[in-house]
Design a protein around this motif. Structure first.
Motif, PDB file in Angstrom:
ATOM      1  N   UNK A 172       0.812  -1.106  -0.074  1.00 23.35           N
ATOM      2  CA  UNK A 172       0.181   0.019   0.141  1.00 23.35           C
ATOM      3  C   UNK A 172       0.747   1.319   0.072  1.00 23.35           C
ATOM      4  N   UNK A 173       0.218   2.366  -0.027  1.00 23.44           N
ATOM      5  CA  UNK A 173       0.976   3.539  -0.145  1.00 23.44           C
ATOM      6  C   UNK A 173       0.989   4.460   1.166  1.00 23.44           C
ATOM      7  N   UNK A 174       2.001   5.246   1.213  1.00 23.56           N
ATOM      8  CA  UNK A 174       2.392   5.900   2.396  1.00 23.56           C
ATOM      9  C   UNK A 174       0.947   6.427   3.249  1.00 23.56           C
ATOM     10  N   UNK A 175       0.254   7.241   2.305  1.00 24.28           N
ATOM     11  CA  UNK A 175      -0.754   7.835   3.050  1.00 24.28           C
ATOM     12  C   UNK A 175      -1.976   6.977   3.529  1.00 24.28           C
ATOM     13  N   UNK A 176      -2.108   5.857   3.090  1.00 24.94           N
ATOM     14  CA  UNK A 176      -2.871   4.954   3.625  1.00 24.94           C
ATOM     15  C   UNK A 176      -2.101   4.275   4.905  1.00 24.94           C
ATOM     16  N   UNK A 177      -0.881   3.961   4.770  1.00 25.87           N
ATOM     17  CA  UNK A 177      -0.288   3.543   5.986  1.00 25.87           C
ATOM     18  C   UNK A 177      -0.119   4.317   7.046  1.00 25.87           C
TER      19      UNK A 177
END
Length: 312
Positions: A172-177
């Protein structure tokens, strides 16, 4: 399950196929099982903790293999549920004089169907520590909701709440993490980080000291940071920061060494050790685990770990 558990964790189990030859040329692959929280659970278990695991496994040809292995280890699987579908698989190779090879196939696997109904309040209350990772949150929206429910129950019942973002760009991407972390951050007492993957990419900071103080400021009391650059672990607790060197010159495969470290650290805390004592146990465990290929099959026994501690 009536016996009180030391640690409960929730996550994903995968079938592991490994080789010390390139996957391109290997004629034989060794079968085992893996998964980040499962590696943490089995590590704590082999050191002597009482551990429970929450997951869903698919009704496929690997189902009985997984259940038999976990029962033989002594893992409490009363909260493991069977579902139609398949279990995720990954392949790993560490050829001599070559880069590690890794491939995984886990989209829509059984564990992605974890949901809030799989979190039993009475089961969570029957433990001392609850642990989860960003990898499990990333499985699906319903899995992320299940993790949040579990932490809420754990915090309300005074369990020690531990977490590892275990950030990976491949899932997943940084924003979701970051959003997933922020949802459960108010519940956390312990956080494990990888300096480069989590510190630099997720929290945009490479300084272990600054990271530790940041998490102290938001109320997370115990912070452990694994640093490949300085080849060791920083631990911050009780207003102090120490560095524990990772004492091993025979690294064969570092896959899941961090997960094994976390399991040993949580074992130490469950036995009343200080965070700094727990870090020493964890460093010895990680050093031994890295001497074999694969995630869980190379986890050492309690006797091996404490013999390593004598050397340290």
């Amino acid at each position: 399950m009536t016996e009180k558990l030391d640690i409960i964790t929730v996550g994903e189990s995968l079938i592991e196929f490994s080789s010390d030859e390139s996957l391109t040329f290997a004629d034989n692959l060794q079968k085992y099982y893996g998964g980040d929280t499962l590696c943490t659970a089995i590590t704590a278990l082999r050191l002597g903790a009482k551990v429970g695991y929450i997951t869903k496994i698919g009704i496929d040809p690997f189902k009985d293999y997984l259940l038999d292995c976990w029962q033989n280890e002594g893992l409490d699987i009363s909260q493991v549920k069977l579902v139609k579908g398949f279990n995720g698989i990954y392949f790993i190779a560490r050829p001599i004089d070559s880069e590690k090879e890794f491939a995984h196939y886990r989209k829509k696997s059984a564990a992605t169907y974890l949901n809030v109904d799989d979190i039993d309040e009475e089961y969570i209350k029957n433990a001392g520590i609850f642990y989860a990772t960003g990898t499990t949150q990333a499985l699906s929206l319903n899995a992320k909701e299940a993790i949040q429910k579990a932490y809420k129950i754990a915090k309300e019942n005074n369990l020690l709440c531990a977490y590892d973002p275990n950030y990976s760009e491949s899932i997943w991407n940084v924003l979701d993490a970051k959003e997933a972390f922020e949802e459960i951050a108010p519940y956390l007492d312990v956080i494990f980080l990888n300096q480069s993957r989590d510190g630099e990419k997720l929290f945009e900071c490479s300084s272990p000291e600054k990271l530790i103080k940041h998490f102290w400021d938001i109320g997370i009391q115990i912070v452990s940071i694994r640093c490949s650059k300085t080849y060791g672990n920083y631990v911050g607790a009780e207003g102090n920061i120490i560095f524990e060197e990772f004492k091993n010159s025979q690294i064969v495969d570092a896959t899941s060494t961090g997960d094994a470290y976390n399991g040993a650290f949580l074992y130490g805390l469950s036995q009343g050790k200080t965070p700094f004592e727990a870090s020493r146990i964890a460093s010895a465990t990680g050093a031994l685990q890295a001497m074999g290929v694969g995630a869980i099959k190379s986890i050492p026994t309690k006797e091996q770990v404490f013999e390593k501690l004598k050397e340290m």
